[in-house]
Design a protein around this motif. Structure first.
Motif, PDB file in Angstrom:
ATOM      1  N   ASN A   1     -13.517  40.838  18.396  1.00  0.00           N
ATOM      2  CA  ASN A   1     -14.620  40.074  17.831  1.00  0.00           C
ATOM      3  C   ASN A   1     -14.348  39.763  16.365  1.00  0.00           C
ATOM      4  N   LYS A   2     -15.095  38.822  15.846  1.00  0.00           N
ATOM      5  CA  LYS A   2     -14.915  38.425  14.449  1.00  0.00           C
ATOM      6  C   LYS A   2     -15.194  39.579  13.492  1.00  0.00           C
ATOM      7  N   ASP A   3     -16.074  40.504  13.888  1.00  0.00           N
ATOM      8  CA  ASP A   3     -16.410  41.633  13.016  1.00  0.00           C
ATOM      9  C   ASP A   3     -15.335  42.714  12.986  1.00  0.00           C
ATOM     10  N   GLY A   4     -14.228  42.513  13.723  1.00  0.00           N
ATOM     11  CA  GLY A   4     -13.120  43.463  13.713  1.00  0.00           C
ATOM     12  C   GLY A   4     -13.131  44.471  14.836  1.00  0.00           C
ATOM     13  N   SER A   5     -14.115  44.420  15.731  1.00  0.00           N
ATOM     14  CA  SER A   5     -14.159  45.367  16.845  1.00  0.00           C
ATOM     15  C   SER A   5     -13.194  44.923  17.944  1.00  0.00           C
ATOM     16  N   PHE A   6     -12.442  45.870  18.474  1.00  0.00           N
ATOM     17  CA  PHE A   6     -11.385  45.637  19.453  1.00  0.00           C
ATOM     18  C   PHE A   6     -11.763  46.396  20.720  1.00  0.00           C
ATOM     19  N   TYR A   7     -11.991  45.667  21.827  1.00  0.00           N
ATOM     20  CA  TYR A   7     -12.498  46.259  23.056  1.00  0.00           C
ATOM     21  C   TYR A   7     -11.515  46.130  24.217  1.00  0.00           C
ATOM     22  N   ARG A   8     -11.682  47.083  25.169  1.00  0.00           N
ATOM     23  CA  ARG A   8     -10.901  47.078  26.406  1.00  0.00           C
ATOM     24  C   ARG A   8     -11.871  47.160  27.590  1.00  0.00           C
ATOM     25  N   LEU A   9     -11.627  46.335  28.611  1.00  0.00           N
ATOM     26  CA  LEU A   9     -12.423  46.334  29.836  1.00  0.00           C
ATOM     27  C   LEU A   9     -11.507  46.629  31.015  1.00  0.00           C
ATOM     28  N   ARG A  10     -11.972  47.502  31.923  1.00  0.00           N
ATOM     29  CA  ARG A  10     -11.193  47.815  33.124  1.00  0.00           C
ATOM     30  C   ARG A  10     -11.932  47.291  34.352  1.00  0.00           C
ATOM     31  N   TYR A  11     -11.186  46.564  35.222  1.00  0.00           N
ATOM     32  CA  TYR A  11     -11.761  45.995  36.437  1.00  0.00           C
ATOM     33  C   TYR A  11     -11.106  46.665  37.642  1.00  0.00           C
TER      34      TYR A  11
END
Length: 250
Positions: A26-36
């Motif tokens: 995200n623009k705010d610097g948060s880095f996410y991971r999603l598992r499917y």
């Protein structure tokens, strides 16, 4: 997932065999991971924040070097806060990064840069991004993505990098092509680097607005199926997806 997605600056979906994993920043610097675990069409079974840069994120790219996955994030606008950060997933993409390396602002060359794409050309790795002056910037990693890279400004090529919203690198029949979408110009452009991404004078072809189908493009994705290339461009103004086909290669 909608609660975590906030002005996404980049997204990568990885086929991990039994399941898919998606990463986004995200623009705010948060880095996410999603598992499917139940297929990419189902809801994610895991949502996890990988890291938080606490900076204005501007570009994101993930790539596998043949052994492990790396994520690169460009953030910040000024020499006081601009940086490119490398995340190395040495134990697999479902584990925490084994290394988070701040590579700095590369002598102020990447300050305020947006969009990022990286590819391996023979034994060397090259990345491309665009600076606030609408100039193409090349990032040279040498023979290892773990090296501290050097960056150089290649220029605007007659103002053909104005308001760039996506970059794609394609290697076809021994030639390298950089594809660009220009939002204000309503255009898709192709830059032919010839046989090496280290070249300085690519040849530009402007495909324009694809017979008035493309208005304010915000993204482009290109993939290959057999000998045919397929592209999908997002047209913001018309709320549509525009398809491109190269039947006999680039």
């Amino acid at each position: 997932v909608n609660l975590q997605m906030n002005t996404v600056q980049g997204l990568k979906v990885i086929d991990a065999g039994a399941y898919h994993v998606a990463f986004f920043v995200n623009k705010d610097g948060s880095f996410y991971r999603l598992r499917y675990e139940n297929g990419i069409m189902s809801n994610p079974t895991m949502t996890q924040e990988v890291h938080h840069l606490y900076k204005n994120t501007r570009a994101f790219h993930m790539i596998n070097d043949g052994n492990v996955w790396h994520a690169f994030v460009i953030a910040g606008e000024l020499y006081t806060n601009a940086t490119i950060t490398r995340y190395t997933f040495g134990n697999g993409i479902l584990q925490a990064p084994t290394e988070i390396k701040d590579l700095g602002h590369l002598n102020n060359v990447i300050n305020g840069c947006s969009q990022l794409v990286i590819a391996r050309d023979n034994d060397n790795w090259h990345g491309f991004t665009v600076n606030p002056n609408n100039e193409l910037v090349r990032i040279n990693f040498g023979n290892d993505l773990k090296n501290v890279p050097a960056a150089e400004t290649l220029g605007s090529f007659n103002n053909n990098f104005n308001n760039v919203t996506s970059l794609n690198l394609i290697h076809d029949q021994n030639n390298w092509y950089l594809f660009v979408t220009n939002k204000i110009e309503h255009a898709v452009k192709q830059f032919d680097f010839g046989t090496s991404l280290a070249n300085y004078t690519p040849v530009m072809s402007n495909f324009g607005d694809l017979e008035e189908r493309l208005k304010r493009p915000t993204g482009l994705s290109i993939t290959k199926d057999c000998e045919t290339y397929y592209g999908w461009a997002l047209s913001e103004q018309t709320n549509s997806l525009v398809g491109l086909v190269w039947e006999n290669g680039m």
